[in-house]
Scaffold this active site. Structure first.
Site, PDB file in Angstrom:
ATOM      1  N   VAL A  72      -3.314   3.578  27.853  1.00 16.74           N
ATOM      2  CA  VAL A  72      -3.353   2.813  29.099  1.00 16.74           C
ATOM      3  C   VAL A  72      -2.435   1.612  28.936  1.00 16.74           C
ATOM      4  O   VAL A  72      -2.557   0.850  27.976  1.00 16.74           O
ATOM      5  CB  VAL A  72      -4.794   2.347  29.435  1.00 16.74           C
ATOM      6  N   ALA A 117      -1.625  -3.082  26.306  1.00 15.15           N
ATOM      7  CA  ALA A 117      -1.895  -1.641  26.353  1.00 15.15           C
ATOM      8  C   ALA A 117      -2.980  -1.317  25.337  1.00 15.15           C
ATOM      9  O   ALA A 117      -3.356  -2.167  24.518  1.00 15.15           O
ATOM     10  CB  ALA A 117      -0.632  -0.863  26.011  1.00 15.15           C
ATOM     11  N   LYS A 118      -3.502  -0.141  25.400  1.00 17.80           N
ATOM     12  CA  LYS A 118      -4.431   0.331  24.358  1.00 17.80           C
ATOM     13  C   LYS A 118      -4.405   1.846  24.367  1.00 17.80           C
ATOM     14  O   LYS A 118      -4.135   2.463  25.401  1.00 17.80           O
ATOM     15  CB  LYS A 118      -5.858  -0.159  24.653  1.00 17.80           C
ATOM     16  N   GLY A 119      -4.710   2.441  23.221  1.00 13.51           N
ATOM     17  CA  GLY A 119      -4.763   3.889  23.149  1.00 13.51           C
ATOM     18  C   GLY A 119      -5.982   4.323  22.366  1.00 13.51           C
ATOM     19  O   GLY A 119      -6.579   3.524  21.632  1.00 13.51           O
TER      20      GLY A 119
END
Ligand code: NAD
Length: 429
Positions: A72, A117-119
């Site tokens: 995201v 962001a992050k994953g």
């Protein structure tokens, strides 16, 4: 949450534990103070891009399994997106969204030129071999690489990912673009473009923030009793640095339980025991506590929750005895609990400021990779100190100006900075 219950929590409590709703509450309160119009709120609240990918893998026993991965990107107005990748069975889109938004605000609080962001990949790394983890990482990277890159989105380690994971991502990306691209990830091993001081950066930031916050409260290190939840990268290193500065660290914990010594723990010896036995339990000269939340309620001056989210909630906030809470973890205190603590005068330094040391040195790593010139550890540490100290005082000034908690002040500062960039850039199309 560690305090698991067999009874499903009622709806309101479930909402309290939803990290995205928690983030949205902080955002809305700050936006109200800033008088941000509804259009801007909508733009800044919503993630810019969300990618869900299927990750088919051949397991060691030759069977096929398909894992789910997310990336995201919350906002890239101030620069490329930045944020970790976590591997865990309970990863879900709402959590990844919240963590991505927190990264936008965190980068803005410390004023570094990144968005958030992050994953995450839904998997249980304890059930996977190194080979399976490598294949998951490489396929996940290949699936999201159209939106990655040093100028687009730069991942880093998070829960259950590490230097090795970053090395695999860097290699997979580099093989696809046909050139070694070290700046595509941070938190890499030193030998392939990592930065000196990165491993300790978040713990060092936590220590520096404790120091600045305690100056305000008027407590001296040798008189300060600290309880640290978690003894991994943030908690363990944070505790070690606090111990070195002369603070009395009276309790440390891991996922199995806590150890306590009111006279202060010998933190280097505790960490050596942990390294050897993989557990804190059994450390001589300390009392053991179960992992039932009792550690958080110990009599102390400073509490550093540095393990997982949702540890301080409306159910235990009134029993917290610390005067100062420095959030090493992301989202350890729910928004409702934070309001209860504010009312009681407990000072809470929020995650988006307190644990920003990691992303700050990640920024230094990205800068060094792009320069092809690597800094000494002294330079990294002193640049980190300058940014952390300045950021703490920036947030504190906003708190005084708006008469709000440090959490709301950090959101106000961050949202104002991101909104200002938006206004300058305007909207394309
Ligand atoms: P880690 O895996 O190195 O350590 C986590 C620690 O928490 C371990 O000691 C583990 O035993 C303990 N733990 C796990 N579950 C627990 C539970 N239910 N109850 C009590 N203890 C538990 O992870 P880390 O890198 O130290 O990250 C900790 C937190 O800090 C996470 O929220 C992470 O997102 C956040 N964070 C990390 C960094 C970083 O640079 N590593 C930067 C910013 C924020």
């Amino acid at each position: 949450m560690s305090q698991a219950s067999s009874v499903a929590p009622p709806r309101a409590f479930q909402d309290e534990l939803n990290p995205f709703l928690s983030m949205a509450k902080g955002f809305d309160t700050a936006a109200e103070h800033l008088g941000l119009d509804e259009g801007f709120r909508e733009v800044l609240r919503r993630p810019d891009r969300e990618l869900t990918v299927a990750i088919p893998i051949t397991m060691d026993d030759r069977t096929l399994r398909v894992f789910t991965g997310y990336r995201v990107q919350h906002n890239f107005t101030r620069g490329p997106c930045k944020g970790g990748i976590r591997y865990a069975p309970d990863v879900n889109l709402d959590e990844v969204r919240a963590l991505a938004a927190w990264m936008t605000w965190k980068c803005a609080v410390v004023d570094i030129p990144f968005g958030g962001a992050k994953g995450g990949v839904i998997c249980d790394p304890r059930q996977l071999s190194q080979g399976e983890l490598e294949r998951i990482t490489r396929r996940y990277t290949a699936s999201i690489m159209d939106i990655l890159g040093p100028d687009r989105d730069v991942p880093a380690p998070d829960v259950n990912t590490n230097e090795q994971t970053m090395a695999w991502i860097m290699d997979t990306y580099s093989m696809h673009v046909r050139r070694t691209t070290t700046a595509v990830v941070t938190g890499k091993p030193l030998s392939i473009g990592g930065s000196r001081g990165r491993t300790e950066a978040t713990g060092r930031g936590v220590m520096l923030i404790c120091r600045e916050a305690l100056k305000k409260i008027g407590l001296r290190p040798e008189k300060t009793r600290v309880v640290v939840q978690g003894s991994g990268n943030v908690g363990g290193i944070g505790a070690m640095l606090l111990h070195r500065e002369g603070y009395k660290v009276i309790s440390l914990s891991d996922m199995y339980g806590a150890i306590v010594n009111p006279d202060g723990l010998d933190v280097p010896a505790v960490l050596a025991h942990l390294k050897k036995t993989k557990k804190l339990e059994g450390f001589p000269g300390a009392k053991a506590l179960a992992n039932d939340g009792a550690q958080l309620e110990l009599d102390c001056d400073v509490l550093v929750p540095a393990a997982v989210e949702n540890q301080i909630t409306s159910k235990n906030a009134d029993r917290i005895r610390a005067k100062l809470i420095v959030e090493g973890a992301n989202g350890p205190t729910t928004f409702a609990a934070s309001e209860m603590l504010d009312k009681r005068g407990v000072v809470v330094v929020p995650d988006i400021l307190a644990n920003a040391g990691g992303v700050t040195v990640s920024y230094f790593e990205w800068v060094q990779d792009r320069m092809g010139y690597f800094w000494t550890e002294e330079r990294v540490n002193s640049s980190l100190e300058q940014i952390m100290v300045k950021s703490f005082h920036d947030v504190d000034q906003v708190a005084q100006k708006y008469k709000v908690s440090l959490r709301i002040a950090a959101y106000i500062l961050a949202i104002d900075r991101v909104a200002a960039t938006y206004r300058l850039r305007g909207l394309f199309a």
